[in-house]
Structures are given as structure tokens and as C-alpha cells.
Design a protein around this motif. Structure first.
Motif, PDB file in Angstrom:
ATOM      1  N   LYS B 127       0.843  -1.202   0.000  1.00 33.19           N
ATOM      2  CA  LYS B 127       0.000   0.000   0.000  1.00 33.19           C
ATOM      3  C   LYS B 127       0.879   1.254   0.000  1.00 33.19           C
ATOM      4  N   LEU B 128       1.964   1.206   0.778  1.00 26.33           N
ATOM      5  CA  LEU B 128       2.898   2.338   0.808  1.00 26.33           C
ATOM      6  C   LEU B 128       3.505   2.558  -0.585  1.00 26.33           C
ATOM      7  N   VAL B 129       3.909   1.456  -1.230  1.00 28.41           N
ATOM      8  CA  VAL B 129       4.511   1.563  -2.570  1.00 28.41           C
ATOM      9  C   VAL B 129       3.509   2.179  -3.545  1.00 28.41           C
ATOM     10  N   LEU B 142      12.286   6.899   7.112  1.00 31.09           N
ATOM     11  CA  LEU B 142      11.972   5.727   7.916  1.00 31.09           C
ATOM     12  C   LEU B 142      12.233   6.049   9.384  1.00 31.09           C
ATOM     13  N   ALA B 143      11.162   6.282  10.148  1.00 26.22           N
ATOM     14  CA  ALA B 143      11.301   6.613  11.570  1.00 26.22           C
ATOM     15  C   ALA B 143      10.885   5.393  12.385  1.00 26.22           C
ATOM     16  N   HIS B 155      15.242  -1.801   6.571  1.00 29.42           N
ATOM     17  CA  HIS B 155      16.057  -2.236   5.438  1.00 29.42           C
ATOM     18  C   HIS B 155      15.199  -2.866   4.346  1.00 29.42           C
ATOM     19  N   TYR B 156      14.186  -3.638   4.743  1.00 31.34           N
ATOM     20  CA  TYR B 156      13.295  -4.253   3.760  1.00 31.34           C
ATOM     21  C   TYR B 156      12.605  -3.166   2.929  1.00 31.34           C
ATOM     22  N   ILE B 157      12.091  -2.141   3.614  1.00 33.26           N
ATOM     23  CA  ILE B 157      11.380  -1.077   2.904  1.00 33.26           C
ATOM     24  C   ILE B 157      12.343  -0.322   1.988  1.00 33.26           C
ATOM     25  N   ALA B 158      13.565  -0.054   2.492  1.00 34.83           N
ATOM     26  CA  ALA B 158      14.555   0.647   1.672  1.00 34.83           C
ATOM     27  C   ALA B 158      14.841  -0.148   0.395  1.00 34.83           C
ATOM     28  N   ASP B 159      14.952  -1.489   0.527  1.00 30.83           N
ATOM     29  CA  ASP B 159      15.180  -2.336  -0.656  1.00 30.83           C
ATOM     30  C   ASP B 159      14.018  -2.244  -1.639  1.00 30.83           C
ATOM     31  N   GLU B 160      12.793  -2.269  -1.104  1.00 33.04           N
ATOM     32  CA  GLU B 160      11.593  -2.211  -1.944  1.00 33.04           C
ATOM     33  C   GLU B 160      11.513  -0.911  -2.750  1.00 33.04           C
ATOM     34  N   LEU B 161      12.019   0.159  -2.124  1.00 31.63           N
ATOM     35  CA  LEU B 161      11.876   1.469  -2.757  1.00 31.63           C
ATOM     36  C   LEU B 161      13.035   1.805  -3.693  1.00 31.63           C
ATOM     37  N   GLU B 162      14.029   0.928  -3.723  1.00 29.42           N
ATOM     38  CA  GLU B 162      15.211   1.200  -4.542  1.00 29.42           C
ATOM     39  C   GLU B 162      14.851   1.304  -6.028  1.00 29.42           C
ATOM     40  N   GLY B 163      15.494   2.225  -6.706  1.00 25.86           N
ATOM     41  CA  GLY B 163      15.297   2.348  -8.155  1.00 25.86           C
ATOM     42  C   GLY B 163      14.014   3.032  -8.556  1.00 25.86           C
ATOM     43  N   ARG B 164      13.333   3.666  -7.609  1.00 22.93           N
ATOM     44  CA  ARG B 164      12.092   4.369  -7.942  1.00 22.93           C
ATOM     45  C   ARG B 164      12.319   5.881  -7.977  1.00 22.93           C
ATOM     46  N   GLY B 165      13.560   6.284  -7.827  1.00 23.88           N
ATOM     47  CA  GLY B 165      13.860   7.714  -7.856  1.00 23.88           C
ATOM     48  C   GLY B 165      13.384   8.464  -6.629  1.00 23.88           C
TER      49      GLY B 165
END
Lengths: 199, 199
Positions: B127-129, B142-143, B155-165
């Protein structure tokens, strides 16, 4: 702090007035309640309303019950010859948990205090004296807290009851069950020594 | 323990389920409530009912409010380019108390946990993505708590968001304001040293 909606802030500020909860733990408790709405929040609100509607002070002893005279006062299994005087309803409940006293109670609702202007009338001591006349009481057990205020009040009541042919006793002071001498204060140790018993 | 009337025992057992209150402090709180019936018990019951009826989760961020979308999500004063990801509504409130973040939030409602079978879907990470796609978000902060679970989730969320600018940041770790080094744990001191800044 207005980060939560008004309704929730109101609930938090009311919860924070409970003994044992501060603003921070009230906030945590309310969040927990909101999450467990069906399981906890709604039943709790209902239970509070029910208590607000039904709870009342027993007219003869001051215990909290749902009838004019409480279950203990009206119970036929209770000895009518013994009245145990306690400071507070919480103390009455503590006595009941011990399951050893089978008489009835008298709740003072506090202790005598010159500073706070709490006199014998405020504690229902004349009412207690009247009960002794009307009911066939043979023993009054003073189960007041072992604090200065509690003991002052106990001595005042003992003086009031003198010469009425009623036995006045108080709880024994000594080493608590499971208590280690090393952790006890001097006062308790000397009280226990003075009240020593032969085996 | 049946020393109190059934209605009161029920209230005590419900109160004892609140975080921060055990059976004994619940008993004390209920006695206090009964004594302050008009001042506290009745208003508290009413406030709980009102919250039970009105409180709801914001459909976009998961904050608790009284409307479909919470005050923060609908506020025009909030920057729409920044989303702060927090574990819990309590963390969102803590951030708001600091009065420094002016963007919007995303409440996960927990952390990833293999043991408790809590996966990304349970935390609303997809949903966040999706929010990032629909809304013009430029930075995700990320707080999350500085615990192992919190950091794993970060770290999981950071990985998910990688490459999305999208810029992904997290709260700085270091010496808390007013903190004394002598009382800080080794981890905090080494984190503060690694993140040292030139004056």
C-alpha cells in the motif's frame, strides 16, 4: 498536545486521572483500547456505566455493594458479635481475601487528621458506637494500617469504647509470613521481639 | 476473589487488561472510580463510548482519527512530498509532539517478523509503494524504532523502494539531547562516533 482527535484526547486526559496511570501510560492505554475496540473498549465502557448506576455504599458498614445493606452485613453466615474496623474498602477486600475473619465490618473511610480537619464524625465513629449499642457486639477488632495516622485513630476508637464491656483488639504486629529479617525495618523487628511467643 | 459485587469484579478484570495496570492496581483504580463517580466514572464511561463510536483508521495512512482520511492527510499545510514511515500510531504522536516534521505519515502497525508470520502485506508495505506511485512523493523517512525488528523492517522497505527515484532516509542515531555519555550504552556511543560531525 493536540496530535490526536479531540475525543481521544479527552479520553486520555480522563484516564490520566486514575491512580497508577500518568499522561504517558494513559496515552498507551487509550491506543490499546482503540485497537481492541470490540474486545475491550466497548465492554469497559458498559461495565463502567453499570457500576456507575448500581454501586452504592452499604448504609450500615460503608462497604461498596449494589444493595442498601451489603452482602456481608446481610449474610446469615457472618458472626454478628464481631466488628472489624478498617480504614478503607480496599482494606476490607484485603481482609476478605485472607478468608479468616467471619464477622462484619465498619469502614471509616480515612483516618483522624487535625491537619485535614477530619474529625470523628467524618469517619462515622459515633455511628460505630451506635451500632455497638443496637447490635449485640462483643468484640471490636481494629484493623487499621500500621501508620502513625492509623494508630492514632485506633487509640482514639479504643478510648471511645472503654467502659462499654466490649473487648477491643487490634491486629498483631510482627514479621510478615515469608519475611526476611535482613530486609525488615527496625520498628517491625522490635515490635516482633516485644510480642514474642513461647513455642 | 469474590469480595466485591459482581459488577465491580467485572470492571476490575476488564481494567486489569489495560497495559500498565495489573490486578492490584486495577482494583485500586476501580475503587477510586467508585468514589469519584460523578467526577470521573460517568464521564470516563461516556468518553469511552464516544471513542468506540467515532474512532477509525485513516484509509490512507493508518493514523487514528474520526474521519475517513485523518486531519494530517487532509491538511493543506502538510508537504505532500514527504512521507514518514512509523511502526505505530504512538510513534506518529511522538513525532507530532516534536513539531518538526511537516509532511505526512504511513503507519505500518508493527514490524516484519518471521516468528509471528508478519509479512510485508500485513504491514501495508505494498500500500505504501502504491501511495508513492499515486502521490508525488520525493522522500520517504523511515522513523522506525532502533530495535532489531525495526531496523530489519527499515532495510526491507529501503530495498523495496530502490530504483524508484525516491530519496529514502532514516532518523539519525546518536547521543540523545541531555544524555550523559556515562549512562549511554556502547551501541549508541559507537553510532554517535561513526556519525560524528565537524563543528
Amino acid at each position: 498536545m493536540s496530535e490526536a482527535p479531540r475525543e481521544i484526547e479527552e479520553l486520555i486526559s480522563l484516564m490520566a486521572k486514575l491512580p497508577g496511570l500518568g499522561p504517558r501510560s494513559a496515552r498507551r492505554a487509550v491506543l490499546h483500547l482503540v485497537k481492541k475496540r470490540a474486545l475491550l473498549l466497548t465492554p469497559l465502557s458498559g461495565a463502567m456505566q453499570k457500576v456507575a448506576e448500581t454501586a452504592r455504599e452499604c448504609v450500615s458498614c460503608g462497604n461498596i455493594g449494589t444493595t442498601e445493606r451489603c452482602d456481608i452485613c446481610t449474610s446469615e453466615k457472618r458472626a454478628i458479635g464481631e466488628i472489624c474496623v478498617v480504614e478503607d474498602v480496599a482494606d476490607l477486600w484485603a481482609m476478605e481475601r485472607a478468608r479468616v475473619f467471619r464477622g462484619r465490618y465498619h469502614v471509616l473511610g480515612g483516618t483522624l487528621s487535625a491537619l485535614d480537619a477530619i474529625g470523628p464524625e467524618d469517619l462515622g465513629i459515633p455511628k460505630l458506637v451506635n451500632r455497638l449499642k443496637d447490635e449485640s457486639v462483643t468484640e471490636v477488632i481494629l484493623a487499621l494500617n500500621a501508620t502513625i495516622d492509623g494508630q492514632t485513630t485506633a487509640h482514639y476508637i479504643a478510648d471511645e469504647l472503654e467502659g462499654r464491656g466490649i473487648k477491643v483488639t487490634s491486629l498483631a504486629q510482627g514479621v510478615p509470613v515469608g519475611g526476611e529479617l535482613d530486609y525488615l525495618d527496625d520498628g517491625t523487628i522490635s515490635a516482633a521481639l516485644r510480642a514474642r511467643k513461647s513455642l
